[in-house]
Design an enzyme around this catalytic site. Structure first.
Site, PDB file in Angstrom:
ATOM      1  N   TYR A 131       0.852  -1.114   0.091  1.00  0.00           N
ATOM      2  CA  TYR A 131       0.009  -0.166   0.044  1.00  0.00           C
ATOM      3  C   TYR A 131       0.761   1.185   0.170  1.00  0.00           C
ATOM      4  O   TYR A 131       0.517   2.062  -0.737  1.00  0.00           O
ATOM      5  CB  TYR A 131      -0.824  -0.252   1.202  1.00  0.00           C
ATOM      6  CG  TYR A 131      -1.780   1.241   1.416  1.00  0.00           C
ATOM      7  CD1 TYR A 131      -2.703   1.584   0.826  1.00  0.00           C
ATOM      8  CD2 TYR A 131      -1.242   2.111   2.312  1.00  0.00           C
ATOM      9  CE1 TYR A 131      -3.441   2.681   0.829  1.00  0.00           C
ATOM     10  CE2 TYR A 131      -2.005   3.507   2.745  1.00  0.00           C
ATOM     11  CZ  TYR A 131      -3.253   3.539   1.874  1.00  0.00           C
ATOM     12  OH  TYR A 131      -3.889   4.628   1.990  1.00  0.00           O
ATOM     13  N   VAL A 132       1.946   1.373   0.972  1.00  0.00           N
ATOM     14  CA  VAL A 132       2.611   2.424   0.939  1.00  0.00           C
ATOM     15  C   VAL A 132       3.560   2.834  -0.405  1.00  0.00           C
ATOM     16  O   VAL A 132       3.692   3.819  -1.116  1.00  0.00           O
ATOM     17  CB  VAL A 132       3.687   2.423   2.215  1.00  0.00           C
ATOM     18  CG1 VAL A 132       4.865   3.461   2.011  1.00  0.00           C
ATOM     19  CG2 VAL A 132       3.022   2.418   3.466  1.00  0.00           C
TER      20      VAL A 132
END
Length: 219
Positions: A131-132
């Site tokens: 996600y990051v």
């Protein structure tokens, strides 16, 4: 303005649509499923179908037809699926940014996440790391492009009622922020051309939204 909202049935998007309507704009909610139409039309949004993961840039451009701005508000969600962070959070943003100029659109507001440029800890789980990375790379690609972009990076999102007060700026420390307040900031920056080219962290604070934007611009 007619505003295409990618991820138009997401939690922030559903709070954004009524704000856009109240300000005299026309939100165009881009969603994957036909059954999402009635609830969105009930709050004043036009609904168009778009499969973020499977449709190509040309389909995105068709979905953006007649719009004046794009808000990228899509996310793979907390589904435990690392691959969807790539296909939704990154590739969805890349396709949206590529399609916007094809549809004659230059204004683009992206909802990202706070601190995604910082390295993740070695023990970070696969899904969170994905996600990051997806948000980081989507932001970098948007910054490198030629659109009139604004990137908002909220802290930890909550479902508390709107406060109308935020802290906004490139170096604002991590904190909580309501989804309703994020929607309010999106609606506000859309119509302020001077926010183009700015990337700001966004958390709850003590300053009214309009004043917080002005302060961030003058920082």
């Amino acid at each position: 303005m007619r505003v295409a909202v990618v991820g138009g049935h997401g939690q922030i998007a559903r709070l954004l649509h009524p704000l856009l309507v109240a300000a005299g704009h026309r939100p165009v909610a881009l969603v994957r499923r036909e059954e999402q139409r009635p609830a969105l039309e009930a709050v004043g949004a036009e609904v168009r179908l778009l499969d973020i993961e499977n449709d190509d840039v040309h389909a995105f451009a068709r979905a953006f037809a007649g719009c004046d701005a794009v808000v990228f508000s899509a996310g793979g969600g907390p589904d435990g699926n690392a691959r969807r962070k790539q296909t939704v959070d990154l590739e969805g943003s890349l396709k949206s940014a590529a399609a916007a100029p094809v549809a004659g659109i230059s204004r683009f507001v992206q909802i990202s996440a706070i601190d995604v440029d910082r390295p993740v800890a070695p023990d970070t789980g696969e899904v969170w790391a994905a996600y990051v990375a997806a948000k980081r790379d989507a932001d970098a690609a948007l910054r490198a492009g030629s659109l009139d972009w604004t990137i908002l990076r909220p802290g930890r999102l909550t479902d508390d009622p709107a406060t109308g007060r935020v802290a906004l700026g490139p170096d604002v420390a991590r904190g909580d922020v309501t989804r309703a307040d994020v929607a309010a900031v999106v609606a506000a920056v859309l119509v302020r051309a001077e926010t183009t080219g700015h990337q700001w962290n966004l958390v709850g604070g003590d300053v009214a939204v309009a004043e917080a934007i002005t302060t961030a611009l003058n920082a």
